[in-house]
Scaffold this motif. Structure first.
Motif, short mmCIF file in Angstrom:
data_model
loop_
_atom_site.label_atom_id
_atom_site.label_comp_id
_atom_site.label_asym_id
_atom_site.label_seq_id
_atom_site.Cartn_x
_atom_site.Cartn_y
_atom_site.Cartn_z
N HIS A 33 1.62 -8.09 -0.64
CA HIS A 33 1.78 -7.84 -2.08
C HIS A 33 0.97 -6.44 -2.69
O HIS A 33 1.82 -5.93 -3.96
N TRP A 34 -0.23 -5.95 -2.18
CA TRP A 34 -0.82 -5.07 -3.37
C TRP A 34 0.08 -3.94 -2.99
O TRP A 34 0.02 -2.94 -3.90
N VAL A 35 0.18 -3.54 -1.89
CA VAL A 35 0.86 -2.82 -1.37
C VAL A 35 2.21 -2.90 -2.18
O VAL A 35 2.92 -1.08 -2.44
N SER A 36 2.90 -3.59 -1.90
CA SER A 36 4.42 -3.72 -2.50
C SER A 36 4.19 -3.33 -4.11
O SER A 36 5.36 -3.05 -4.52
N LEU A 37 3.49 -3.40 -4.38
CA LEU A 37 2.71 -2.67 -6.00
C LEU A 37 2.59 -1.90 -6.56
O LEU A 37 2.83 -1.34 -7.53
N LEU A 38 2.03 -0.98 -5.43
CA LEU A 38 2.01 0.70 -4.83
C LEU A 38 3.35 1.64 -6.11
O LEU A 38 2.96 2.49 -6.51
N GLN A 39 4.41 1.31 -5.43
CA GLN A 39 5.44 2.65 -5.55
C GLN A 39 4.32 3.60 -6.29
O GLN A 39 5.01 4.75 -6.72
N GLY A 40 4.28 4.36 -5.12
CA GLY A 40 3.85 5.38 -4.67
C GLY A 40 2.78 6.02 -5.81
O GLY A 40 2.42 7.53 -5.95
N ALA A 49 -10.54 2.02 -3.22
CA ALA A 49 -9.38 1.23 -2.24
C ALA A 49 -10.04 -0.34 -2.17
O ALA A 49 -11.16 -0.77 -2.06
N PRO A 50 -9.20 -0.84 -1.76
CA PRO A 50 -9.62 -2.38 -1.28
C PRO A 50 -10.61 -2.88 -0.46
O PRO A 50 -10.72 -1.94 0.13
N ILE A 51 -11.03 -4.43 -0.68
CA ILE A 51 -12.18 -4.04 0.32
C ILE A 51 -11.98 -5.73 0.74
O ILE A 51 -11.41 -6.61 0.46
#
Length: 423
Positions: free
Chosen positions: A43-50, A129-131
């Motif tokens: 979900h976090w990755v899907s919100l990055l948007q570059g 970065a995520p932990i």
């Protein structure tokens, strides 16, 4: 009590390295519970948007039914010394026995599960970065607890990390002494039970259906939330399957319930094919184009389950899909179907055994009906475009017929009506 074991202080993750260096590589295994954190990370990755970090404007923890209740949102916009708690999920709040109004990290009870999550927040600032982390500790209630967590950075301006979103899952364990006592009590109870004569498996819908009613319980409907994820639906299904296995094959209710949940998975998977593919991959299963319901049956009952029964269960799911049984309607459907599971399987096998000439026979039936003069002509709005449809009519006061419905979308019903009309 002091912490009994710390497995890892945290592993920095990135979208590229998560699968190789992330939570799944840590030594302590919590089974399927770890997948919650994979979903949170995705979900976090899907919100990055570059962007370097997702925007905090795109995050709404209260609306995330999957892992939102297991999460906390920390606000660093006023400084990192004592971050504000902007959101605290219900499940996490209840587990830690903290008030909804807790406002700062400094108010988090020491040695609580929430403290295990917030203790890692400075690593996010350092690693940017995520932990991911996991450990075992003794809670304030004295219960050994296994937990797995992930912290993910968010930003309000796209550059600085001023929010951190954390998700944690846990499992309480009994201590060795309690477990030993439980095992001893269970063994003693088994020794006191009267011996049972050896018997073959009893299937509620098979040749043993005449056995006493207490051997075959009635199916009951166990409601699953409409917005439940595939993982939640699988958990419900496996619980019923385990209850069925524990009954040594005698619980019709648990079996029907497990199949009902499996049917719900099959329907929901049409909108979540990627989630289903991930579930199959996790279980070491492959999708099957010719038998799409077999992997779902294996997910629920286990890949090593009796292959004959798995085939029957998959046949039931195929039948339910073909007849467009409602998501939560399979239990009632099986209860009302003559012969239950065996009856459904027999009907499906009979359908497959129809001779190849049946297509020609259908052409003859259709040609016969086309040549008949119409009894009446009705202009009616329709949703489909099939050549033959089923109309439902009621008798009026004069003895005529008033058409009240056009039944479309049920191929099996239409085919039966056409064959009956041509007979």
């Amino acid at each position: 009590m002091e912490v009994t074991r710390e497995i890892d202080e945290g592993v920095a993750l990135s979208p590229q390295s998560y699968d190789d260096a992330g939570v799944d590589d840590m030594p302590l295994v919590l089974g399927d519970e770890r997948r919650m954190h994979v979903r949170a990370y995705n979900h976090w990755v899907s919100l990055l948007q570059g962007r370097a970090y997702p925007s905090i404007e795109d995050l709404d923890p209260a609306s995330i039914s999957d892992f939102g209740p297991h999460s906390v949102l920390l606000d660093f916009s006023k400084g990192i010394e004592d971050p504000r708690i902007a959101f605290l999920g219900r499940a996490l709040r209840e587990e830690c026995d903290v008030e909804a109004g807790i406002a700062q990290i400094s108010q988090v009870p020491s040695r609580s599960l929430l403290s295990r999550l917030t203790d890692h927040y400075l690593q996010i600032i350092a690693n940017r970065a995520p932990i991911g982390f996991e450990a075992e500790f003794v809670s304030t209630r004295g219960h050994p607890t296994l937990y797995r967590g992930i912290l993910m950075p968010f930003s309000s301006n796209g550059d600085a990390i001023d929010y951190i979103y954390g998700v944690i899952n846990w499992k309480e364990m009994v201590d060795a002494g309690t477990q030993a006592q439980l095992n001893a009590d269970l063994a003693a109870a088994r020794r006191l039970m009267p011996s049972q004569p050896a018997a073959t498996q009893v299937w509620a819908d098979g040749p043993s259906a005449a056995f006493p009613a207490e051997d075959v319980d009635a199916a009951t409907t166990e409601a699953v939330p409409a917005d439940a994820s595939l993982y939640d639906r699988l958990a419900f299904a496996r619980t019923s399957a385990e209850a069925f296995a524990a009954s040594e094959g005698r619980s019709r209710g648990a079996l029907y319930q497990a199949l009902g949940h499996a049917h719900g998975i099959a329907i929901a998977a049409a909108n979540e094919p990627e989630a289903l593919a991930e579930m199959l991959s996790d279980a070491g299963l492959k999708s099957q184009a010719r038998a799409p319901m077999t992997p779902i049956a294996k997910l629920v009952f286990g890949a090593e389950y009796d292959k004959t029964r798995l085939t029957e269960f998959a046949t039931v799911l195929t039948h339910a899909q073909r007849h467009e049984v409602a998501r939560e309607g399979l239990v009632a459907y099986l209860e009302s179907f003559p012969g239950g599971i065996k009856g459904v399987v027999g009907a499906e096998r009979a359908l497959r055994r129809k001779p190849a000439a049946d297509a020609t026979q259908w052409d003859d039936i259709a040609a016969q009906l086309r040549s008949r003069p119409p009894l009446a002509h009705v202009d009616i709005a329709r949703a489909g475009d099939g050549e033959f449809v089923v109309l439902l009519a009621r008798t009026d006061a004069s003895g005529g017929l008033d058409v009240v419905a056009c039944v479309e979308g049920d191929k099996a019903l239409t085919e039966r009506a056409v064959r009956r009309a041509a007979a």
